[in-house]
Design a protein around this motif. Structure first.
Motif, short mmCIF file in Angstrom:
data_model
loop_
_atom_site.label_atom_id
_atom_site.label_comp_id
_atom_site.label_asym_id
_atom_site.label_seq_id
_atom_site.Cartn_x
_atom_site.Cartn_y
_atom_site.Cartn_z
N SER A 1 0.77 -1.39 -0.08
CA SER A 1 0.11 0.03 -0.07
C SER A 1 0.84 1.19 -0.06
O SER A 1 1.93 1.10 0.60
N GLU A 11 -2.10 -5.32 -7.26
CA GLU A 11 -3.14 -4.26 -6.90
C GLU A 11 -2.83 -3.70 -5.75
O GLU A 11 -2.38 -4.30 -4.67
N PRO A 35 -3.58 -0.42 -2.93
CA PRO A 35 -4.29 0.83 -2.31
C PRO A 35 -3.37 1.90 -2.31
O PRO A 35 -2.48 1.76 -1.80
N SER A 85 -8.57 8.24 -0.92
CA SER A 85 -8.16 7.59 -2.05
C SER A 85 -7.52 8.53 -3.24
O SER A 85 -8.28 9.54 -3.56
N ASN A 136 -12.06 7.20 -5.56
CA ASN A 136 -13.34 6.43 -5.48
C ASN A 136 -13.51 6.01 -4.25
O ASN A 136 -12.41 5.96 -3.38
N ASN A 169 -13.09 2.73 -3.47
CA ASN A 169 -11.98 1.69 -3.32
C ASN A 169 -10.88 2.28 -3.89
O ASN A 169 -10.67 2.55 -5.04
N MET A 190 -8.01 0.81 -4.78
CA MET A 190 -7.34 0.00 -5.32
C MET A 190 -6.86 0.42 -6.69
O MET A 190 -7.65 0.82 -7.54
#
Length: 261
Positions: free
Chosen positions: A21, A69, A71, A89, A93, A95, A97
């Motif tokens: 991340s 993938e 974050p 983010s 979004n 999400n 990711m």
């Protein structure tokens, strides 16, 4: 009990999943992204220090994080709705990711055009966010479900929530997590050195001691003019030891390999 300590490579070969991340500093001390001397400069002729650091580290991390993938988070920025956030983010979004480092960089540039640099420099919220994910999202840690999270925080300045960050790191140390701090620019990074704590384990205000040294601090400018691989290797230098220490302390070992009959 007497047992043979496995190597980091043995854990990787046995299927340990490394999750990566990233959290990027969107505080005003970075300077206006439209200015050539800004640490967030969007000058297309040369990547800024955030982009250079991300690109260099991803060249090694993608070998271990096979899902690609990531974050991608930001902190210290004023969102389009006017709220200052220390855990948002980059892609805007729910999400966060991103698929691959190129999408991370695309989300970063998008955020620079929609998020206003603000402050202060609070690290605890993103550390706690990744700790919560690690605690809940991957199931029970075992020899058949081995995972480890690496949180990369890239920041330019003096931490304004040092005590809260120490408490968040102490909490994170009881989970399979490493925190890597990369300092860009030429600010005072004394607080980063405190969090690194190579000589003594961190202790929070409640007197709780960290379950290991989980923080590595690297000043990006120290590697100016050197190869990206050398910088990336230094950034990740302590991760293998942290993985092995955490897993063996909990008696989680790679499953034995079966030889040919």
């Amino acid at each position: 009990d007497v047992y043979e300590i496995p190597s980091f490579l043995q854990y990787i070969q046995a299927g340990m999943h490394i999750n990566f991340s990233v959290a990027i500093d969107f505080t005003a001390s970075n300077g206006n992204p439209n200015a050539p001397n800004s640490l967030h400069t969007t000058d297309p002729t040369a990547p800024n220090q955030y982009v250079a650091a991300l690109t260099a580290i991803s060249s090694i991390l993608h070998v271990y994080d096979t899902t690609h993938e990531y974050p991608a988070l930001g902190f210290g920025g004023r969102l389009p709705n006017g709220n200052i956030s220390h855990n948002f983010s980059l892609n805007g979004n729910a999400n966060p990711m991103c698929s691959g480092i190129d999408q991370v960089l695309a989300a970063y540039y998008t955020a620079l055009s929609t998020v206003t640099l603000s402050g202060p420099t609070n690290l605890a919220p993103v550390i706690r966010h990744i700790t919560d994910i690690t605690r809940t999202a991957h199931g029970t840690l075992s020899s058949s479900n081995m995972f480890f999270n690496i949180l990369l925080i890239i920041t330019d300045g003096i931490i304004t929530d040092l005590n809260q960050s120490i408490a968040a790191i102490v909490d994170a140390s009881f989970q399979p997590i490493s925190v890597i701090l990369v300092g860009v620019g030429d600010a005072d990074f004394t607080a980063m050195e405190i969090l690194d704590s190579d000589d003594k384990l961190l202790t929070d205000d409640a007197g709780r001691e960290a379950d290991g040294d989980i923080v590595q601090f690297v000043k990006f400018g120290k590697f100016r003019g050197q190869s990206a691989d050398r910088f990336a290797a230094e950034v990740l230098r302590e991760v293998p030891r942290r993985v092995v220490d955490y897993m063996t302390k909990r008696r989680i070992f790679p499953p034995p390999t079966t030889g040919a009959p």
